[in-house]
Design an enzyme around this catalytic site. Sequence first.
Site, short mmCIF file in Angstrom:
data_model
loop_
_atom_site.label_atom_id
_atom_site.label_comp_id
_atom_site.label_asym_id
_atom_site.label_seq_id
_atom_site.Cartn_x
_atom_site.Cartn_y
_atom_site.Cartn_z
N SER A 1 0.86 -0.95 0.09
CA SER A 1 0.05 -0.06 -0.06
C SER A 1 0.92 1.38 0.09
O SER A 1 2.02 1.05 -0.26
CB SER A 1 -0.81 -0.20 1.27
OG SER A 1 -1.83 0.69 1.06
N ASN A 2 0.55 2.40 0.42
CA ASN A 2 1.01 3.56 0.40
C ASN A 2 0.67 4.47 1.44
O ASN A 2 -0.14 4.22 2.21
CB ASN A 2 1.08 4.35 -0.84
CG ASN A 2 -0.42 4.63 -1.43
OD1 ASN A 2 -1.18 5.50 -0.60
ND2 ASN A 2 -0.92 3.91 -2.54
N ARG A 3 1.29 5.68 1.74
CA ARG A 3 1.02 6.61 2.90
C ARG A 3 -0.33 7.57 2.73
O ARG A 3 -0.74 8.43 3.50
CB ARG A 3 2.24 7.39 2.93
CG ARG A 3 3.28 6.76 3.64
CD ARG A 3 4.55 7.45 3.80
NE ARG A 3 4.39 8.77 4.26
CZ ARG A 3 4.79 9.88 4.17
NH1 ARG A 3 6.01 10.15 3.34
NH2 ARG A 3 4.40 11.03 4.56
#
Length: 224
Positions: A21-23
Amino acid sequence: MRFLITAGPTREPIDPVRYISNRSSGKMGYAIAEVALEAGHDVVLISGPVNLDPPRGAHLISILTTDEIYDAVHQHAHGCDVLVMCAAVADYKPKNVSATKIKKRDASLSLELFPTRDILSSLQNKDRQFLVVGFAAETNDLEANAQRKLQTKHCDVIVANDVSRADSGMESDQNEVTIFFRSGETKNISRAPKKIIARELVKIFSKYARKMFDKKNVVITERV
Ligand code: CTP
């Protein structure tokens, strides 16, 4: 007008307990949804997993993977006047998803990743009757990268933000953006809370959509 807004990250499973995933916090997309509703627009909000309450009055569609967001956007895009692709969609996904938890071994582990489908690029159509707004998250060469995305992803507008700064962009409550229009204009909105930035953006998107559709003689649905 009818706004279709995507927000937050996507999750690509590796096995039943792990994912890529990502931030992205979803704050910018949710702020745009909130402001659009306050301005009297209809809002469909396609959201990845975030820790935010959906704005009251939005039609919320929850997604996890890039395939789910791709399908949701395609299902709803043709009924909207403005599409705002604020979601941080993963660019790669594991080639194979393990059905069971991958066990720890005393050796290095490689994951083979496959590119995901680009949603914005898939909406290319010269008779498109909605404004397409992309976002560009950049750590370097912001203008050149944003201009390239405007062209290659066939967007009408790109909102670029510098995500290398800790006090702005991803996860932060503040942002600073530069907007690049297909017509060649650019506009900067200096650092401010995301809600303030969202107010400016919604005004700009509505105005630009109206101008575009007036030119094409397309009737824009107004809420009564
Ligand atoms: N986007 C998309 N489909 C994808 C990936 C991204 O439609 N599979 C959209 C995002 O929602 C955003 C825009 O493309 O509106 C730009 O996303 P960004 O992450 O900045 O760029 P990438 O295309 O992923 O390119 P790079 O990671 O090389 O900067």
